[in-house]
Every structure is written in structure tokens, then in C-alpha cells.
Design an enzyme around this catalytic site. Structure first.
Site, PDB file in Angstrom:
ATOM      1  N   HIS A   1       0.843  -1.197   0.000  1.00 11.27           N
ATOM      2  CA  HIS A   1       0.000   0.000   0.000  1.00 11.27           C
ATOM      3  C   HIS A   1       0.879   1.248   0.000  1.00 11.27           C
ATOM      4  O   HIS A   1       2.095   1.160   0.196  1.00 11.27           O
ATOM      5  CB  HIS A   1      -0.950  -0.002   1.206  1.00 11.27           C
ATOM      6  CG  HIS A   1      -0.265  -0.030   2.522  1.00 11.27           C
ATOM      7  ND1 HIS A   1      -0.237  -1.136   3.342  1.00 11.27           N
ATOM      8  CD2 HIS A   1       0.459   0.913   3.164  1.00 11.27           C
ATOM      9  CE1 HIS A   1       0.454  -0.863   4.430  1.00 11.27           C
ATOM     10  NE2 HIS A   1       0.893   0.368   4.343  1.00 11.27           N
TER      11      HIS A   1
HETATM   12  P1  TYD Z   1      -1.876  -2.926   7.320  1.00 11.36           P
HETATM   13  O1  TYD Z   1      -1.459  -1.502   7.431  1.00 11.36           O
HETATM   14  O2  TYD Z   1      -2.526  -3.365   6.054  1.00 11.36           O
HETATM   15  O3  TYD Z   1      -0.630  -3.870   7.631  1.00 11.36           O
HETATM   16  P2  TYD Z   1       0.720  -4.121   6.791  1.00 11.36           P
HETATM   17  O4  TYD Z   1       1.040  -2.896   6.022  1.00 11.36           O
HETATM   18  O5  TYD Z   1       1.737  -4.407   7.827  1.00 11.36           O
HETATM   19  O6  TYD Z   1       0.545  -5.321   5.928  1.00 11.36           O
HETATM   20  O7  TYD Z   1      -2.817  -3.255   8.552  1.00 11.36           O
HETATM   21  C1  TYD Z   1      -3.292  -4.555   8.809  1.00 11.36           C
HETATM   22  C2  TYD Z   1      -4.565  -4.436   9.634  1.00 11.36           C
HETATM   23  O8  TYD Z   1      -4.299  -3.832  10.901  1.00 11.36           O
HETATM   24  C3  TYD Z   1      -5.641  -3.584   8.960  1.00 11.36           C
HETATM   25  O9  TYD Z   1      -6.892  -4.212   9.201  1.00 11.36           O
HETATM   26  C4  TYD Z   1      -5.604  -2.290   9.703  1.00 11.36           C
HETATM   27  C5  TYD Z   1      -5.106  -2.666  11.073  1.00 11.36           C
HETATM   28  N1  TYD Z   1      -4.273  -1.620  11.692  1.00 11.36           N
HETATM   29  C6  TYD Z   1      -4.765  -0.893  12.765  1.00 11.36           C
HETATM   30  O10 TYD Z   1      -5.907  -1.094  13.219  1.00 11.36           O
HETATM   31  N2  TYD Z   1      -3.979   0.060  13.319  1.00 11.36           N
HETATM   32  C7  TYD Z   1      -2.715   0.326  12.856  1.00 11.36           C
HETATM   33  O11 TYD Z   1      -2.013   1.190  13.408  1.00 11.36           O
HETATM   34  C8  TYD Z   1      -2.229  -0.424  11.732  1.00 11.36           C
HETATM   35  C9  TYD Z   1      -0.883  -0.179  11.162  1.00 11.36           C
HETATM   36  C10 TYD Z   1      -3.047  -1.390  11.187  1.00 11.36           C
END
Ligand code: TYD
Length: 139
Positions: free
Chosen positions: A52
């Protein structure tokens, strides 16, 4: 915001036979105020995270333990892979850069300092949408 702004930040390291110490201060070692800290751990081998870009969020990514790679992509053909394996190195990632994390070693911990609290509206999770946004004026 461009890939050239993303860089490895050398963090202070207080070397000590009792154990080394590193600290990070907002606006001093990172070009933003720190509003949130999160970390990835118990990452199974072969996992990929990220995938992302953020509209406005600034981040610093640190391998607190073990190692992993961060691939940064500016959506315009520029790509750079960083191998993080030192707890006194942070990778600064500016807004509007697509990132993928892979090659996690077992037991690795990825800590992220972020300039704002979690906001799903700040994400581009679709690469095509991200590229369209870059193509819009003022992106
Ligand atoms: P995501 O940012 O997609 O993780 P990564 O980039 O590490 O693969 O987040 C994964 C899940 O966690 C998504 O459902 C959102 C949640 N999340 C939170 O609730 N708070 C946060 O601070 C972060 C980073 C993610």
C-alpha cells in the site's frame, strides 16, 4: 514527495558492555512528530506485508530484531530495495510511496513510527488507484 527523499537514517547508538541503547526523538531523528508506534512480529517465513501507499503519512521503519526487506516504489518506474538488519538504522518513508515488505527472518520484529494515528482513509491499497492519484495534478 519522491523516492529520493526516502533514506536510511543513522540513529544514535550508545554502545555499552551492559547492552547497547538507541533512541529516536520526533523532529530530531525523524522529520515528523511521532503520533503512533506499531510493530509486526511472529511473521511466518515467506510472508509479505505492506502492499500500500499512504496519502499523507510519514513513517520510519526499524528492524528491532532480525531482518527483512522493504521495497519502495514511486509508481513511476522507480524502485529500491532496502535490507534492514540493524536496530540503529531506520528507513524513512515519505507519503505517496508504495511499499512492500518481504524476506523476513524468523523471529524478526518490524517497528514503525508514524506521523499520525491509524486512518484507513489515508491508504491507497490498490496500485492502479495509487497511480491514478499520482497522475492527478498536485499529486
Ligand atoms: P496494514 O497496514 O494493512 O498492515 P501491513 O502494512 O503491515 O501489511 O494493517 C493490517 C490491519 O491492521 C488492517 O486491518 C488495519 C489494522 N491496523 C490498525 O488497526 N492500526 C494500525 O495502526 C495499523 C498499522 C493497522
Amino acid at each position: 514527495m519522491s523516492l529520493a527523499e526516502c533514506r536510511i537514517v543513522d540513529l544514535p547508538k550508545i554502545a555499552d558492555p551492559r547492552g547497547n541503547l538507541t533512541f529516536i526523538e520526533g523532529r530530531r531523528h525523524v522529520p515528523f512528530d511521532i503520533a503512533r508506534v506499531y510493530y509486526l512480529y511472529d511473521v511466518p517465513g515467506g510472508s509479505e506485508r505492506g502492499g500500500h501507499a499512504h496519502k499523507a503519512l510519514h513513517q520510519l521503519i526499524v528492524a528491532m530484531s532480525g531482518s527483512f526487506d522493504v521495497v519502495l516504489d514511486d509508481g513511476r518506474g522507480g524502485k529500491q530495495r532496502f535490507h534492514l538488519n540493524r536496530s540503529y538504522h531506520g528507513l524513512y518513508v515519505c507519503p505517496m510511496i508504495w511499499r512492500e515488505l518481504d524476506n523476513f527472518s524468523s523471529g524478526s520484529v518490524c517497528m514503525v513510527l508514524a506521523s499520525n494515528v491509524y486512518d484507513e482513509a489515508d491508504y491507497y491499497r490498490d496500485y492502479g488507484e495509487y497511480q491514478l492519484a499520482l497522475a492527478r495534478p498536485h499529486a
